[in-house]
Design an enzyme around this catalytic site. Structure first.
Site, PDB file in Angstrom:
ATOM      1  N   GLU A   1      -6.537   4.706   2.551  1.00 43.08           N
ATOM      2  CA  GLU A   1      -6.672   3.335   3.050  1.00 43.08           C
ATOM      3  C   GLU A   1      -7.602   3.352   4.261  1.00 43.08           C
ATOM      4  O   GLU A   1      -7.890   4.424   4.812  1.00 43.08           O
ATOM      5  CB  GLU A   1      -5.306   2.757   3.430  1.00 43.08           C
ATOM      6  CG  GLU A   1      -4.426   2.522   2.220  1.00 43.08           C
ATOM      7  CD  GLU A   1      -3.151   1.755   2.537  1.00 43.08           C
ATOM      8  OE1 GLU A   1      -2.813   0.860   1.769  1.00 43.08           O
ATOM      9  OE2 GLU A   1      -2.498   2.047   3.542  1.00 43.08           O
TER      10      GLU A   1
ATOM     11  N   ARG B   1      -8.834  -2.216  10.130  1.00 42.00           N
ATOM     12  CA  ARG B   1      -8.675  -3.642   9.817  1.00 42.00           C
ATOM     13  C   ARG B   1      -9.241  -4.611  10.839  1.00 42.00           C
ATOM     14  O   ARG B   1      -9.880  -5.592  10.490  1.00 42.00           O
ATOM     15  CB  ARG B   1      -7.193  -3.965   9.737  1.00 42.00           C
ATOM     16  CG  ARG B   1      -6.583  -3.365   8.583  1.00 42.00           C
ATOM     17  CD  ARG B   1      -5.130  -3.531   8.635  1.00 42.00           C
ATOM     18  NE  ARG B   1      -4.656  -2.836   7.452  1.00 42.00           N
ATOM     19  CZ  ARG B   1      -3.409  -2.711   7.115  1.00 42.00           C
ATOM     20  NH1 ARG B   1      -2.470  -3.236   7.868  1.00 42.00           N
ATOM     21  NH2 ARG B   1      -3.075  -2.077   6.039  1.00 42.00           N
TER      22      ARG B   1
ATOM     23  N   HIS C   1      -1.218 -10.750  10.158  1.00 42.58           N
ATOM     24  CA  HIS C   1      -0.552  -9.786   9.274  1.00 42.58           C
ATOM     25  C   HIS C   1       0.536  -8.962   9.955  1.00 42.58           C
ATOM     26  O   HIS C   1       1.580  -8.713   9.371  1.00 42.58           O
ATOM     27  CB  HIS C   1      -1.612  -8.845   8.699  1.00 42.58           C
ATOM     28  CG  HIS C   1      -1.082  -7.835   7.749  1.00 42.58           C
ATOM     29  ND1 HIS C   1      -0.380  -8.178   6.612  1.00 42.58           N
ATOM     30  CD2 HIS C   1      -1.129  -6.468   7.750  1.00 42.58           C
ATOM     31  CE1 HIS C   1      -0.032  -7.080   5.953  1.00 42.58           C
ATOM     32  NE2 HIS C   1      -0.455  -6.025   6.622  1.00 42.58           N
TER      33      HIS C   1
ATOM     34  N   ARG D   1      -2.842  -1.346  14.454  1.00 44.32           N
ATOM     35  CA  ARG D   1      -2.118  -0.384  13.613  1.00 44.32           C
ATOM     36  C   ARG D   1      -3.007   0.169  12.508  1.00 44.32           C
ATOM     37  O   ARG D   1      -3.713  -0.568  11.823  1.00 44.32           O
ATOM     38  CB  ARG D   1      -0.931  -1.091  12.969  1.00 44.32           C
ATOM     39  CG  ARG D   1      -0.283  -0.297  11.869  1.00 44.32           C
ATOM     40  CD  ARG D   1       0.923  -1.010  11.342  1.00 44.32           C
ATOM     41  NE  ARG D   1       0.590  -2.199  10.587  1.00 44.32           N
ATOM     42  CZ  ARG D   1       0.586  -2.269   9.257  1.00 44.32           C
ATOM     43  NH1 ARG D   1       0.873  -1.210   8.540  1.00 44.32           N
ATOM     44  NH2 ARG D   1       0.310  -3.402   8.645  1.00 44.32           N
TER      45      ARG D   1
ATOM     46  N   HIS E   1      -5.272  -9.211   9.129  1.00 44.11           N
ATOM     47  CA  HIS E   1      -5.739  -8.422   7.983  1.00 44.11           C
ATOM     48  C   HIS E   1      -7.001  -9.064   7.420  1.00 44.11           C
ATOM     49  O   HIS E   1      -7.046 -10.293   7.257  1.00 44.11           O
ATOM     50  CB  HIS E   1      -4.640  -8.374   6.917  1.00 44.11           C
ATOM     51  CG  HIS E   1      -4.829  -7.258   5.945  1.00 44.11           C
ATOM     52  ND1 HIS E   1      -5.844  -7.235   5.022  1.00 44.11           N
ATOM     53  CD2 HIS E   1      -4.145  -6.104   5.775  1.00 44.11           C
ATOM     54  CE1 HIS E   1      -5.762  -6.125   4.314  1.00 44.11           C
ATOM     55  NE2 HIS E   1      -4.736  -5.413   4.755  1.00 44.11           N
TER      56      HIS E   1
ATOM     57  N   GLU F   1       9.286  -3.570  13.137  1.00 43.67           N
ATOM     58  CA  GLU F   1       8.176  -4.402  13.633  1.00 43.67           C
ATOM     59  C   GLU F   1       8.523  -5.190  14.895  1.00 43.67           C
ATOM     60  O   GLU F   1       7.642  -5.552  15.669  1.00 43.67           O
ATOM     61  CB  GLU F   1       7.707  -5.345  12.506  1.00 43.67           C
ATOM     62  CG  GLU F   1       6.346  -5.954  12.803  1.00 43.67           C
ATOM     63  CD  GLU F   1       5.720  -6.636  11.612  1.00 43.67           C
ATOM     64  OE1 GLU F   1       6.054  -6.308  10.456  1.00 43.67           O
ATOM     65  OE2 GLU F   1       4.857  -7.512  11.848  1.00 43.67           O
TER      66      GLU F   1
ATOM     67  N   GLY G   1       0.794  -1.235   0.000  1.00 40.56           N
ATOM     68  CA  GLY G   1       0.000   0.000   0.000  1.00 40.56           C
ATOM     69  C   GLY G   1       0.813   1.264   0.000  1.00 40.56           C
ATOM     70  O   GLY G   1       0.662   2.128  -0.872  1.00 40.56           O
ATOM     71  N   GLY G   2       1.705   1.442   0.980  1.00 41.94           N
ATOM     72  CA  GLY G   2       2.516   2.645   0.994  1.00 41.94           C
ATOM     73  C   GLY G   2       2.899   3.109   2.378  1.00 41.94           C
ATOM     74  O   GLY G   2       2.881   2.331   3.331  1.00 41.94           O
TER      75      GLY G   2
HETATM   76  C1  FAD Z   1       2.231  -8.378   2.727  1.00 40.25           C
HETATM   77  C2  FAD Z   1       2.549  -7.176   3.578  1.00 40.25           C
HETATM   78  C3  FAD Z   1       2.144  -5.916   3.172  1.00 40.25           C
HETATM   79  C4  FAD Z   1       2.434  -4.798   3.951  1.00 40.25           C
HETATM   80  N1  FAD Z   1       2.068  -3.551   3.500  1.00 40.25           N
HETATM   81  C5  FAD Z   1       2.427  -2.461   4.232  1.00 40.25           C
HETATM   82  C6  FAD Z   1       2.165  -1.145   3.751  1.00 40.25           C
HETATM   83  O1  FAD Z   1       1.647  -0.961   2.648  1.00 40.25           O
HETATM   84  N2  FAD Z   1       2.536  -0.096   4.537  1.00 40.25           N
HETATM   85  C7  FAD Z   1       3.128  -0.252   5.744  1.00 40.25           C
HETATM   86  O2  FAD Z   1       3.427   0.750   6.421  1.00 40.25           O
HETATM   87  N3  FAD Z   1       3.402  -1.490   6.217  1.00 40.25           N
HETATM   88  C8  FAD Z   1       3.076  -2.584   5.484  1.00 40.25           C
HETATM   89  N4  FAD Z   1       3.370  -3.832   5.965  1.00 40.25           N
HETATM   90  C9  FAD Z   1       4.102  -3.948   7.228  1.00 40.25           C
HETATM   91  C10 FAD Z   1       5.553  -3.550   7.004  1.00 40.25           C
HETATM   92  O3  FAD Z   1       5.982  -4.044   5.759  1.00 40.25           O
HETATM   93  C11 FAD Z   1       6.467  -4.098   8.089  1.00 40.25           C
HETATM   94  O4  FAD Z   1       5.945  -3.869   9.350  1.00 40.25           O
HETATM   95  C12 FAD Z   1       7.831  -3.444   8.030  1.00 40.25           C
HETATM   96  O5  FAD Z   1       8.301  -3.461   6.712  1.00 40.25           O
HETATM   97  C13 FAD Z   1       8.800  -4.138   8.941  1.00 40.25           C
HETATM   98  O6  FAD Z   1      10.102  -3.699   8.648  1.00 40.25           O
HETATM   99  P1  FAD Z   1      11.304  -4.214   9.528  1.00 40.25           P
HETATM  100  O7  FAD Z   1      12.513  -3.576   8.959  1.00 40.25           O
HETATM  101  O8  FAD Z   1      10.996  -4.015  10.943  1.00 40.25           O
HETATM  102  O9  FAD Z   1      11.327  -5.808   9.306  1.00 40.25           O
HETATM  103  P2  FAD Z   1      11.487  -6.662   7.981  1.00 40.25           P
HETATM  104  O10 FAD Z   1      11.329  -5.832   6.777  1.00 40.25           O
HETATM  105  O11 FAD Z   1      10.618  -7.853   8.097  1.00 40.25           O
HETATM  106  O12 FAD Z   1      13.024  -7.134   8.022  1.00 40.25           O
HETATM  107  C14 FAD Z   1      13.472  -8.048   8.983  1.00 40.25           C
HETATM  108  C15 FAD Z   1      14.925  -8.398   8.703  1.00 40.25           C
HETATM  109  O13 FAD Z   1      15.470  -9.061   9.835  1.00 40.25           O
HETATM  110  C16 FAD Z   1      16.262 -10.149   9.411  1.00 40.25           C
HETATM  111  N5  FAD Z   1      16.341 -11.135  10.503  1.00 40.25           N
HETATM  112  C17 FAD Z   1      15.331 -11.701  11.201  1.00 40.25           C
HETATM  113  N6  FAD Z   1      15.809 -12.519  12.148  1.00 40.25           N
HETATM  114  C18 FAD Z   1      17.173 -12.479  12.053  1.00 40.25           C
HETATM  115  C19 FAD Z   1      18.244 -13.119  12.745  1.00 40.25           C
HETATM  116  N7  FAD Z   1      18.034 -13.995  13.753  1.00 40.25           N
HETATM  117  N8  FAD Z   1      19.505 -12.858  12.359  1.00 40.25           N
HETATM  118  C20 FAD Z   1      19.765 -11.998  11.324  1.00 40.25           C
HETATM  119  N9  FAD Z   1      18.785 -11.351  10.652  1.00 40.25           N
HETATM  120  C21 FAD Z   1      17.508 -11.588  11.007  1.00 40.25           C
HETATM  121  C22 FAD Z   1      15.562 -10.656   8.172  1.00 40.25           C
HETATM  122  O14 FAD Z   1      16.421 -11.468   7.410  1.00 40.25           O
HETATM  123  C23 FAD Z   1      15.174  -9.324   7.524  1.00 40.25           C
HETATM  124  O15 FAD Z   1      16.287  -8.843   6.791  1.00 40.25           O
HETATM  125  C24 FAD Z   1       3.093  -4.957   5.190  1.00 40.25           C
HETATM  126  C25 FAD Z   1       3.487  -6.221   5.600  1.00 40.25           C
HETATM  127  C26 FAD Z   1       3.233  -7.333   4.816  1.00 40.25           C
HETATM  128  C27 FAD Z   1       3.666  -8.671   5.285  1.00 40.25           C
END
Ligand code: FAD
Length: 492
Positions: free
Chosen positions: A114, A276, A337, A372, A229, A361, A47-48
């Site tokens: 949204e 949601r 989700h 959220r 979701h 996250e 979405g964004g």
């Molecule tokens: C299908 C989908 C659609 C979404 N759409 C949206 C949206 O439109 N807008 C929005 O705001 N949010 C959206 N979200 C939520 C959002 O994408 C996530 O909450 C956010 O991107 C999380 O980012 P992050 O960097 O915290 O984790 P992530 O992007 O999940 O990255 C986690 C990283 O940690 C690493 N990792 C994990 N465990 C270990 C370990 N033990 N050792 C080393 N590395 C590790 C992984 O390899 C990965 O690189 C969506 C989520 C999903 C699943």
């Protein structure tokens, strides 16, 4: 890999990459991902990013109010104010870093709507915003000589340096074990979706960072605040369910029951654009009323060219499943989700353990409250990972670089018996039964006892430390914290 860094960041999603870019380029940084660099929830985001960019048509007050309504007023207001007021400049910074957002005819950022938002404020790149952000940030990170990047490197342990200020991180890469020292650690390991049978989350979402922080004694907060979701594609058999973005309802899609009738309005006046959790709960009520789990999204009345342009990824993905969204209704059903809770941090990303930070996250900033608001999580990952990086940079420039003490870390056991098959499957089945949209307290109490047995077994027997073991330990830890919270909330 060097044996000493200023900062180790676990995770190459939005939070990890943006943190790395915001650290002083003079600091030595190790950035790891346990799988491919682009396998993450970030890369799946469709979405964004929500941000008040146009101050004439939108206000911070309105974004805050919408977030509070979605979060059931359980949000941390001061963290939320930081998110909403600082977020727009991070979104504009992404543009400067080369992320290509969609533009309108006048050359301004195009905004979509949204669920739960009272204004069009979602900046996007078609329906694959997350991939555009990750690709853009990764390019920039790779240009930085101070950042060592390793994929397929899993963090399996994290210990404080006993006689000093930093940490020893246990890392496993290609069968080799490493234990580099770092003055500071940022956990950006993402969500916990894989603790469920069905989730929109990527395979990496097993709660590893939350588990490592918990094992170190950092408080974990509101882990039972899980978002389901309402509109995941229902035709698939695999664990990972393809998401039909909220933006599809934002552009006018109707939710239909098995009889082909709109029904959300019968339960909530906001209709399809209610937040949601509300829509997911309504779908479950309607499922009980109609005696079937058959539901659809219908956007066929819109211009087919517009749909193909606006939702190219969803269009293609649904076509692969035999559904042409310009002509057919899309079968949907709720699924796990997002996680609102996590490692408890302040507005600088600091956990209760000095030198340990968390962002994205896996963290709990409190901005989301109980649920959220759509597109606020990428924003949270950006704002608070930047703040963590700035705080670390400032600490090091004020206090100097932490050095390892003279006391070497205690030796670790890494070899042992292989993990028996089926542990993760069992945990997932228990979670799906105990808490899907609404918790079932009786099943959660029974499930908790079973999960505690599994966890005890994992921690007490001498299993070989490999990816399977680390993820099973994480799933069991996370499941036990969630169910304990569910059971104790029900009792209070
Ligand atoms: C299908 C989908 C659609 C979404 N759409 C949206 C949206 O439109 N807008 C929005 O705001 N949010 C959206 N979200 C939520 C959002 O994408 C996530 O909450 C956010 O991107 C999380 O980012 P992050 O960097 O915290 O984790 P992530 O992007 O999940 O990255 C986690 C990283 O940690 C690493 N990792 C994990 N465990 C270990 C370990 N033990 N050792 C080393 N590395 C590790 C992984 O390899 C990965 O690189 C969506 C989520 C999903 C699943």
């Amino acid at each position: 890999m060097k044996d000493r860094y200023d900062v180790i960041i676990a995770g190459t999603g939005t939070a990890g990459l943006y943190a790395a870019l915001n650290l002083d380029p003079m600091l030595s940084v190790l950035l790891i991902s346990k799988n491919d660099l682009t396998l993450s929830n970030s890369a799946l985001a469709q979405g964004g990013v929500a941000a008040v960019i146009n101050k004439e048509s939108d206000t911070y007050k309105s974004h805050i109010a919408d977030t509070l309504i979605a979060g059931g007023y359980k949000n941390d207001l001061s963290a939320l104010e930081v998110l909403v007021t600082e977020g727009p400049s991070d979104v504009l910074r992404l543009e400067e870093l080369g992320v290509n957002f969609d533009m309108d005819k006048e050359g301004n950022l195009q905004m979509t709507l949204e669920g739960g938002h009272s204004k069009r404020r979602i900046v996007h790149h078609k329906d694959s915003t997350g991939a555009a952000i990750v690709d853009g940030l990764l390019l920039k990170v790779k240009e930085r000589p101070n950042i060592d990047i390793y994929d397929h490197t899993i963090m399996y342990s994290l210990e404080k340096d006993n006689g000093g200020d930093g940490f020893y991180a246990g890392l496993l890469r290609g069968g080799e074990y490493y234990r580099p020292f770092a003055g500071y650690v940022i956990l950006a390991t993402g969500g916990i979706g894989r603790v469920y049978q069905y989730t929109t989350n990527s395979a990496i979402a097993t709660g590893d960072g939350i588990t490592l922080a918990h094992m170190l004694g950092a408080p974990i907060k509101n882990l039972s605040y899980i978002q389901f979701h309402p509109t995941a594609f229902a035709g698939e058999k695999g664990r990972e369910r393809f998401l039909i973005s909220e933006a599809v309802r934002g552009e006018g899609a109707y939710l239909l029951n098995a009889a082909g009738e709109r029904f959300v309005q019968n339960y909530d006046p906001r209709g399809e654009l209610a937040p949601r959790d509300v829509v997911s709960k309504i779908i479950l009520k309607e499922a009980a009323r109609q005696g079937s789990e058959e539901f659809y999204l219908d956007i066929t009345y819109k211009d087919s060219e517009f749909l193909k342009q606006r939702f190219p990824m969803i269009y293609e993905r649904c076509l692969e499943e035999g559904v042409d969204i310009t002509k057919d209704r899309i079968p949907i059903y709720p699924c796990q989700h997002y996680l609102m809770g996590g490692i408890d941090v302040d507005t600088k990303g600091r956990t209760s353990i000095s030198g340990l930070y968390a962002a994205g996250e896996c963290s709990h900033t409190g901005v989301h409250g109980k649920n959220r608001l759509a597109s606020n999580s990428l924003l949270e990952a950006l704002v608070f990972s930047r703040r963590a990086a700035v705080d670390i940079t400032l600490n090091i420039s004020t206090n100097g670089r932490p050095k390892p003490s003279d006391i070497p870390p205690a030796p670790q056991r890494t070899q042992g018996q292989p993990l028996p098959e089926g542990i993760r499957t069992k945990i997932r089945a228990i979670m799906q039964e105990s808490y899907f949209v609404n918790p079932d307290i009786e099943k959660a109490s029974k499930g908790l006892r079973e999960i505690e047995k599994i966890l005890n077994d994992l921690l007490s027997k001498s299993y070989a430390v490999n990816e399977h073991f680390v993820e099973a330990r994480s799933l069991a830890t996370v499941a036990s914290i969630i169910l304990r919270e569910v059971v104790s909330n029900a009792a209070s």
